[in-house]
Design a protein around this motif. Structure first.
Motif: not given
Length: 265
Positions: A46, A48-49, A256-257, A259-261, A263-265
């Protein structure tokens, strides 16, 4: 270039992309490579990182001080880099020796790391006898003495057959690595066993392995992940030691999964 004061005056090179205020993800590469090994992966992440790729000492565009290179110095280099950049709460991604650095950094500087990805790595890589043999070969005959054996371990059969350009890039990267940098980091790996400190870690962790990794077999990666409560393990099939190089899109999806899990973004 960032200048990081320490007892050897090492100035680490880094490549940065994405917004300065984005969630930080920091990458540490494998032995005999540099920050460019992450290029294909970064293109899949992504936008935005805040993505920071370090060249460890003796590699890439970072200086190559005289050895030895204790693993503690390599870990301290990474910590000083993050301090200099004003980064905390990053997710630190390390492959091979970079994954050893990730474990050491999480143990020593948990104030900087909120999650880590340990890729194609373990608490201890290989045996002292294996590393002594490799180090002796490189001292006597240069890095070329072990390049083809590395290519066999690093890349799956399918990659070696269908994407020889990836193997050629790896050969070029190994040949471009200063001899002292390569030897220094080999010796650091040979002398390191992080079992006790890694077993005490308590932070979100993703471990990634390649099904055909000839350097750090998937079972070793899985065993390392099992030391950290709540960690996740992902196997990327059809890859060797260089999983993000061989299958960057699949690797990026796993990362990415994660990072999302957490709550890093």
């Amino acid at each position: 270039m960032i200048t990081i004061p320490n007892n050897q005056g090492v100035a680490l090179h880094f490549v940065e992309g994405g917004p300065q205020d984005g969630p930080a993800v920091v990458f540490a590469h494998a032995l005999g490579t540099d920050s460019t090994m992450w290029d294909a992966l970064v293109a899949e992440l992504p936008d935005h990182l805040r993505l920071i790729r370090l060249d460890m000492r003796g590699h890439g565009q970072s200086p190559c001080p005289d050895g030895p290179y204790p693993m503690g110095d390599l870990v301290a280099d990474a910590g000083r880099a993050l301090d200099h950049l004003g980064i905390n709460e990053c997710v630190f991604v390390g492959l091979s020796i970079g994954g050893i650095i990730a474990q050491g950094l999480a143990a020593e500087r948990l104030d900087l790391v909120r999650g880590m990805v340990i890729s194609n790595t373990a608490v201890k890589s290989g045996t002292s006898a294996i590393w002594a043999e490799r180090i002796d070969a490189v001292r006597k005959n240069g890095i070329d003495a072990i390049i083809e054996a590395n290519i066999e371990r690093w890349f799956s059969r399918a990659t070696r057959r269908d994407h020889p350009e990836l193997c050629d890039q790896a050969r070029a990267s190994m040949r471009a690595t200063p001899l002292q940098g390569y030897l220094g980091c080999m010796e650091a790996i040979a002398d390191t066993d992080l079992y006790e400190s890694t077993a005490r870690l308590r932070l979100p962790t993703l471990a990634i392995a390649g099904s055909e990794d000839g350097s750090v077999p998937a079972d070793m990666v899985r065993e390392t992940a099992a030391l950290i409560p709540g960690s996740r393990f992902e196997l990327i099939r059809g890859t060797g030691h260089m999983s993000p190089v061989e299958k960057p899109a699949e690797y990026a999806a796993c990362l990415t999964d994660f990072l999302r899990a957490i709550g890093h973004f």
